[in-house]
Scaffold this motif. Sequence first.
Motif: not given
Length: 110
Positions: A67-73, A79-84, A88-92
């Motif tokens: 659950w800790r891993i799921l919570r972190n995700k 709001v996190k992604s590599h530049p460019g 993640e899609a809002v629905d996902d």
Amino acid sequence: MDKIRLHYQIKTDRLINYLVFVGEIKQPTEVYKYPNFYELIQSWKKLHPMPISAMGRSNLQEAVDQWRILRNKAIHGMVKSHPGSPTEAVDDFLAVAESAASEGEILARA
């Protein structure tokens, strides 16, 4: 998100109280100096290496760690992604957040 944070706080508080009570961790002078959630779970697993069954979970320690891993995700993934790269899609994201909130409630009660 508020539900996820609340379930996180409940589990963290319960682990801290239990681990201090049994002497596995020391009570620091400042409340913000307790180990992080990952470290608390590792201390709990060390103290109780055999799986604990509760609320339909055959291994409560591992369920909380997953659950800790799921919570972190859920908390950081939107709001996190590599530049460019797109976020993640809002629905996902909403599906992950709902799953984390639902499982978090079950585990908080366990």
